[in-house]
Scaffold this motif. Structure first.
Motif, PDB file in Angstrom:
ATOM      1  N   VAL A 185       2.197   9.924  80.301  1.00 54.91           N
ATOM      2  CA  VAL A 185       3.499  10.879  80.407  1.00 54.91           C
ATOM      3  C   VAL A 185       4.368  10.437  81.484  1.00 54.91           C
ATOM      4  CG1 VAL A 185       2.105  13.005  79.713  1.00 54.91           C
ATOM      5  CG2 VAL A 185       2.189  12.411  82.205  1.00 54.91           C
ATOM      6  N   GLY A 186       4.412   9.317  82.233  1.00 59.05           N
ATOM      7  CA  GLY A 186       5.257   8.698  83.116  1.00 59.05           C
ATOM      8  C   GLY A 186       4.921   8.963  84.782  1.00 59.05           C
ATOM      9  N   SER A 187       3.777   9.035  84.925  1.00 58.75           N
ATOM     10  CA  SER A 187       3.439   9.280  86.360  1.00 58.75           C
ATOM     11  C   SER A 187       3.691   8.097  86.970  1.00 58.75           C
ATOM     12  CB  SER A 187       1.964   9.834  86.478  1.00 58.75           C
ATOM     13  OG  SER A 187       0.983   8.659  85.818  1.00 58.75           O
ATOM     14  N   THR A 188       3.598   6.848  86.204  1.00 54.31           N
ATOM     15  CA  THR A 188       3.704   5.652  87.158  1.00 54.31           C
ATOM     16  C   THR A 188       5.241   5.420  87.408  1.00 54.31           C
ATOM     17  OG1 THR A 188       1.909   4.451  85.834  1.00 54.31           O
ATOM     18  CG2 THR A 188       3.508   3.171  86.712  1.00 54.31           C
ATOM     19  N   ILE A 250       2.736  16.085  93.391  1.00 48.61           N
ATOM     20  CA  ILE A 250       3.554  16.003  92.253  1.00 48.61           C
ATOM     21  C   ILE A 250       2.907  15.797  90.844  1.00 48.61           C
ATOM     22  CG2 ILE A 250       5.431  14.815  90.927  1.00 48.61           C
ATOM     23  CD1 ILE A 250       6.508  14.020  93.732  1.00 48.61           C
ATOM     24  N   ASN A 251       2.534  16.840  90.180  1.00 54.68           N
ATOM     25  CA  ASN A 251       1.851  16.906  88.756  1.00 54.68           C
ATOM     26  C   ASN A 251       2.791  16.710  87.672  1.00 54.68           C
ATOM     27  OD1 ASN A 251      -0.223  19.542  87.262  1.00 54.68           O
ATOM     28  ND2 ASN A 251      -0.743  17.376  87.767  1.00 54.68           N
ATOM     29  N   VAL A 252       2.501  15.742  87.014  1.00 52.12           N
ATOM     30  CA  VAL A 252       3.463  15.049  86.094  1.00 52.12           C
ATOM     31  C   VAL A 252       3.003  15.470  84.639  1.00 52.12           C
ATOM     32  CG1 VAL A 252       4.740  13.112  85.391  1.00 52.12           C
ATOM     33  CG2 VAL A 252       4.166  13.217  87.512  1.00 52.12           C
ATOM     34  N   ASP A 358       8.281  17.190  84.577  1.00 52.50           N
ATOM     35  CA  ASP A 358       8.125  16.175  83.848  1.00 52.50           C
ATOM     36  C   ASP A 358       9.562  15.156  83.961  1.00 52.50           C
ATOM     37  OD1 ASP A 358      10.174  17.726  82.715  1.00 52.50           O
ATOM     38  OD2 ASP A 358       9.369  17.926  80.806  1.00 52.50           O
ATOM     39  N   ILE A 359       9.754  13.983  83.493  1.00 50.57           N
ATOM     40  CA  ILE A 359      10.713  13.276  83.558  1.00 50.57           C
ATOM     41  C   ILE A 359      12.122  13.952  83.295  1.00 50.57           C
ATOM     42  CG2 ILE A 359      11.947  11.129  82.956  1.00 50.57           C
ATOM     43  CD1 ILE A 359       8.973   9.597  83.133  1.00 50.57           C
ATOM     44  N   ALA A 360      11.883  14.278  82.214  1.00 50.45           N
ATOM     45  CA  ALA A 360      13.546  15.253  81.580  1.00 50.45           C
ATOM     46  C   ALA A 360      13.962  16.145  82.410  1.00 50.45           C
ATOM     47  CB  ALA A 360      12.795  15.662  80.076  1.00 50.45           C
ATOM     48  N   THR A 361      12.863  17.089  82.905  1.00 52.19           N
ATOM     49  CA  THR A 361      13.399  18.134  83.798  1.00 52.19           C
ATOM     50  C   THR A 361      13.895  17.564  84.926  1.00 52.19           C
ATOM     51  OG1 THR A 361      11.915  19.720  82.574  1.00 52.19           O
ATOM     52  CG2 THR A 361      12.976  20.444  84.513  1.00 52.19           C
ATOM     53  N   ALA A 362      13.312  16.504  85.584  1.00 49.64           N
ATOM     54  CA  ALA A 362      13.670  16.068  86.973  1.00 49.64           C
ATOM     55  C   ALA A 362      14.868  15.618  86.599  1.00 49.64           C
ATOM     56  CB  ALA A 362      12.653  14.954  87.351  1.00 49.64           C
ATOM     57  N   ARG A 363      15.365  14.707  85.718  1.00 52.30           N
ATOM     58  CA  ARG A 363      16.619  14.412  85.464  1.00 52.30           C
ATOM     59  C   ARG A 363      17.832  15.403  85.186  1.00 52.30           C
ATOM     60  NH1 ARG A 363      15.504   8.660  82.325  1.00 52.30           N
ATOM     61  NH2 ARG A 363      15.448   7.470  84.266  1.00 52.30           N
ATOM     62  N   ALA A 364      17.237  16.463  84.424  1.00 50.38           N
ATOM     63  CA  ALA A 364      18.192  17.562  83.810  1.00 50.38           C
ATOM     64  C   ALA A 364      18.702  18.424  85.396  1.00 50.38           C
ATOM     65  CB  ALA A 364      17.792  18.409  83.021  1.00 50.38           C
ATOM     66  N   ALA A 365      17.781  18.648  86.199  1.00 51.96           N
ATOM     67  CA  ALA A 365      17.937  19.371  87.429  1.00 51.96           C
ATOM     68  C   ALA A 365      17.664  18.571  88.514  1.00 51.96           C
ATOM     69  CB  ALA A 365      17.149  20.569  87.316  1.00 51.96           C
ATOM     70  N   THR A 387      14.525   2.264  88.639  1.00 53.94           N
ATOM     71  CA  THR A 387      13.130   2.256  88.373  1.00 53.94           C
ATOM     72  C   THR A 387      12.931   1.806  86.670  1.00 53.94           C
ATOM     73  OG1 THR A 387      12.647   3.683  90.169  1.00 53.94           O
ATOM     74  CG2 THR A 387      10.972   3.688  88.305  1.00 53.94           C
ATOM     75  N   GLN A 388      13.700   2.788  86.120  1.00 52.82           N
ATOM     76  CA  GLN A 388      13.772   2.749  84.586  1.00 52.82           C
ATOM     77  C   GLN A 388      13.925   1.356  84.144  1.00 52.82           C
ATOM     78  OE1 GLN A 388      12.861   5.462  82.549  1.00 52.82           O
ATOM     79  NE2 GLN A 388      13.027   4.086  80.890  1.00 52.82           N
ATOM     80  N   ASN A 389      14.834   0.605  84.511  1.00 52.11           N
ATOM     81  CA  ASN A 389      15.176  -0.643  84.087  1.00 52.11           C
ATOM     82  C   ASN A 389      13.952  -1.556  84.537  1.00 52.11           C
ATOM     83  OD1 ASN A 389      17.698  -0.040  83.480  1.00 52.11           O
ATOM     84  ND2 ASN A 389      18.673  -0.454  85.281  1.00 52.11           N
ATOM     85  N   LYS A 390      13.130  -1.402  85.447  1.00 50.19           N
ATOM     86  CA  LYS A 390      11.881  -2.168  85.737  1.00 50.19           C
ATOM     87  C   LYS A 390      10.604  -1.814  84.986  1.00 50.19           C
ATOM     88  CE  LYS A 390      13.714  -3.883  90.061  1.00 50.19           C
ATOM     89  NZ  LYS A 390      13.644  -4.245  91.446  1.00 50.19           N
ATOM     90  N   GLN A 391      10.489  -0.713  84.367  1.00 54.19           N
ATOM     91  CA  GLN A 391       9.643  -0.192  83.537  1.00 54.19           C
ATOM     92  C   GLN A 391       9.078  -1.258  82.486  1.00 54.19           C
ATOM     93  OE1 GLN A 391       7.417   2.705  84.464  1.00 54.19           O
ATOM     94  NE2 GLN A 391       8.693   1.944  86.185  1.00 54.19           N
ATOM     95  N   LYS A 392       7.799  -1.459  82.322  1.00 54.66           N
ATOM     96  CA  LYS A 392       7.193  -2.344  81.398  1.00 54.66           C
ATOM     97  C   LYS A 392       7.642  -2.000  79.982  1.00 54.66           C
ATOM     98  CE  LYS A 392       2.946  -3.331  83.997  1.00 54.66           C
ATOM     99  NZ  LYS A 392       1.392  -3.106  83.813  1.00 54.66           N
ATOM    100  N   THR A 393       7.689  -2.917  78.858  1.00 54.31           N
ATOM    101  CA  THR A 393       8.278  -2.572  77.846  1.00 54.31           C
ATOM    102  C   THR A 393       7.137  -1.969  77.019  1.00 54.31           C
ATOM    103  OG1 THR A 393       7.470  -5.092  77.264  1.00 54.31           O
ATOM    104  CG2 THR A 393       9.852  -5.045  77.760  1.00 54.31           C
ATOM    105  N   GLU A 394       7.695  -1.351  75.991  1.00 58.91           N
ATOM    106  CA  GLU A 394       6.365  -0.400  75.372  1.00 58.91           C
ATOM    107  C   GLU A 394       5.501  -1.490  74.290  1.00 58.91           C
ATOM    108  OE1 GLU A 394       6.175   2.545  75.264  1.00 58.91           O
ATOM    109  OE2 GLU A 394       7.820   3.349  76.564  1.00 58.91           O
ATOM    110  N   PRO A 395       4.553  -1.084  74.046  1.00 58.19           N
ATOM    111  CA  PRO A 395       3.330  -1.711  73.152  1.00 58.19           C
ATOM    112  C   PRO A 395       4.219  -2.232  71.788  1.00 58.19           C
ATOM    113  CG  PRO A 395       2.494   0.157  74.310  1.00 58.19           C
ATOM    114  CD  PRO A 395       4.048   0.156  74.445  1.00 58.19           C
ATOM    115  N   ILE A 396       3.765  -3.102  71.421  1.00 56.10           N
ATOM    116  CA  ILE A 396       4.337  -3.642  69.912  1.00 56.10           C
ATOM    117  C   ILE A 396       3.799  -2.525  69.020  1.00 56.10           C
ATOM    118  CG2 ILE A 396       4.135  -5.396  68.271  1.00 56.10           C
ATOM    119  CD1 ILE A 396       3.999  -7.483  70.287  1.00 56.10           C
ATOM    120  N   ASN A 397       2.427  -2.070  69.129  1.00 51.07           N
ATOM    121  CA  ASN A 397       1.950  -1.038  67.985  1.00 51.07           C
ATOM    122  C   ASN A 397       2.411   0.429  68.284  1.00 51.07           C
ATOM    123  OD1 ASN A 397       0.549  -0.828  70.273  1.00 51.07           O
ATOM    124  ND2 ASN A 397      -1.647  -1.082  69.130  1.00 51.07           N
ATOM    125  N   LYS A 398       3.241   0.533  69.168  1.00 51.44           N
ATOM    126  CA  LYS A 398       3.816   1.889  69.418  1.00 51.44           C
ATOM    127  C   LYS A 398       4.267   2.583  68.183  1.00 51.44           C
ATOM    128  CE  LYS A 398       6.357   4.735  72.861  1.00 51.44           C
ATOM    129  NZ  LYS A 398       6.976   5.469  71.758  1.00 51.44           N
TER     130      LYS A 398
END
Length: 449
Positions: A185-188, A250-252, A358-365, A387-398
């Motif tokens: 869910v994006g805790s990393t 912080i419970n994500v 969650d990430i969406a609400t943290a950015r919205a408020a 931080t977003q720019n340095k996150q790992k790329t998504e798996p190929i089988n996503k």
């Protein structure tokens, strides 16, 4: 003369017979009534004494009558008591109904958040947030319920904050956050962002077994790394690794169904299942679920609830937040979490404040999350962007969202995970409103609203 005498004799005989018949009838009636009285008295005597063949006396009759009168008095007293109880029950029902009406007046957290979200996107609009009608209503209820808002603010610990914080000119004495999630869910992402803000967190790779721990696990005496119930420690993981070491938790969260797909796409499904179910003794990952995400949703549909462990994880953390932050009276405004864990006050009295997001609400408020970290909104947005720019790329089988939806729908598990996600979103919105009031607004007197 002789004929006259004969007539008189015949009349006397007839009259005598009539009188005798009436007399006999009267005697028979009296005798019958007396016999009935004797039988009734004997029956009462036999019932009361259990004796037979005894002569009923006036003393026995008086005793029986006295008992009958006493019994009638007791019955009348019971009837009056029942009337009083029924009256009290009616009063209680009326009070309960009044409480239900009061509960209906409680703020709609999701609706209120939608109204004030724009007031939480910068530092300058916080006053408008506090003046919003639904926030004023929330403040009124918090005041009436006696909620101590200081419990919503991060605690000060003795852990020194890294000197690198000078790079961003951040001078907050707060130093560390315990970041926790169910996984996927994006805790990393949050941990990386906190690191950029020069806050210390628990281990990002989960080497300390804290990142995805449940409250059951934190308060369990099972040793870290123990797969079942065989190995125990003298202290809980909370006592050894959390108490006094973190300013806040912080419970994500994110979509629970998508979290399962995310774990499967990266090959973490089995290890994550064991982490989420560690404290409940579920040691074996079901064979039918190996590399088969559909198996999880099929099993959840059959059980009528999430079986992977995200549902119980969610309810355990919500329950712990209730126990540590919210006054018991405020429970009437929500459905209970039903996590099944009963925390003692002594265990949780010094637990760090829990912030659910969650990430969406943290950015919205961002104003609320920025205040939690003691940085400006601009600084927080810059941290999120880098931080977003340095996150790992998504798996190929996503899988795409559409593909995920088809799998859940075919398994007939969509409603189960939709309800759980709605519950999570309700709690997230509630957190942003409650923490926002605690950080930006003063609690007014109940007479001012």
């Amino acid at each position: 003369g002789t004929g006259m005498k004969l007539v008189c004799v015949i009349v006397l005989i007839l009259v005598g017979n009539t009188i005798m018949e009436h007399s006999l009838m009267l005697l028979r009636t009296v005798a019958t009534e007396h016999a009935h009285e004797i039988v009734e008295e004997k029956e009462v005597f036999h019932v009361k004494t259990g004796l037979t063949g005894e002569k009923t006396t006036d003393r026995v009759k008086d005793s029986v009558n006295a008992e009958i009168n006493a019994h009638r008095s007791q019955e009348r007293a019971k009837e009056k008591e029942a009337e009083a109880v029924n009256g009290t029950a009616k009063e209680l029902a009326a009070v309960t109904k009044a409480i239900d009406v009061l509960s209906d007046l409680a703020p709609d957290y999701v609706g209120c958040f939608t109204q004030v979200k724009s007031f939480l996107n910068s530092t300058t609009n916080n006053a408008l947030f506090c003046e919003a009608p639904c926030v004023q209503e929330l403040r009124y209820y918090l005041n009436k319920k006696g909620v101590d808002l200081s419990r919503f603010k991060p605690m000060k610990t003795d852990v020194s904050r890294p000197k690198l914080m000078k790079k961003h000119n951040i001078t907050s004495p707060r130093s560390s956050f315990y970041v926790n999630s169910c996984g996927g869910v994006g805790s990393t992402f949050f941990m990386a962002a906190l690191s950029k803000a020069h806050y210390r967190t628990n281990n990002r790779s989960d080497d300390d077994d804290l990142k995805h721990q449940t409250p059951f696990g934190l308060f369990s005496y099972k040793k870290k790394g123990s797969t079942c119930n065989s190995t125990f420690s003298n202290h809980t993981q909370y006592e050894n690794e959390v108490r006094g070491k973190y300013d806040a938790v912080i419970n994500v969260y994110g979509s629970p169904a998508h979290a399962i797909f995310s774990l499967y796409s990266r090959g973490y499904e089995e290890s994550q299942y064991k982490k989420l179910n560690f404290a409940t003794g579920k040691c074996e990952f079901p064979k039918a679920w190996h590399k088969n995400v559909t198996g999880v949703f099929d099993a959840s549909a059959k059980a009528g609830s999430d079986v992977f462990g995200i549902g119980q994880y969610t309810h355990q953390w919500m329950d712990l937040q209730d126990k540590t932050l919210l006054a018991p009276e405020l429970q009437e405004f929500r459905q209970p979490s039903n996590s099944g864990l009963n925390y003692s006050q002594g265990v949780v009295k010094d637990f760090p404040p829990i912030f659910i997001t969650d990430i969406a609400t943290a950015r919205a408020a961002p104003a609320v999350f920025a205040a939690l970290l003691d940085v400006t909104v601009d600084e927080l947005e810059g941290i999120f962007a880098s931080t977003q720019n340095k996150q790992k790329t998504e798996p190929i089988n996503k899988l795409t969202k559409e593909q995920e939806h088809v799998i859940i729908k075919r398994a007939e598990a969509a409603q189960i995970y939709d309800v759980l996600e709605q519950e999570i979103q309700q709690r997230i919105k509630q957190n942003y409103l409650l923490f926002g009031v605690a950080m930006f607004c003063s609690i007014p007197s109940s007479n001012t609203l």
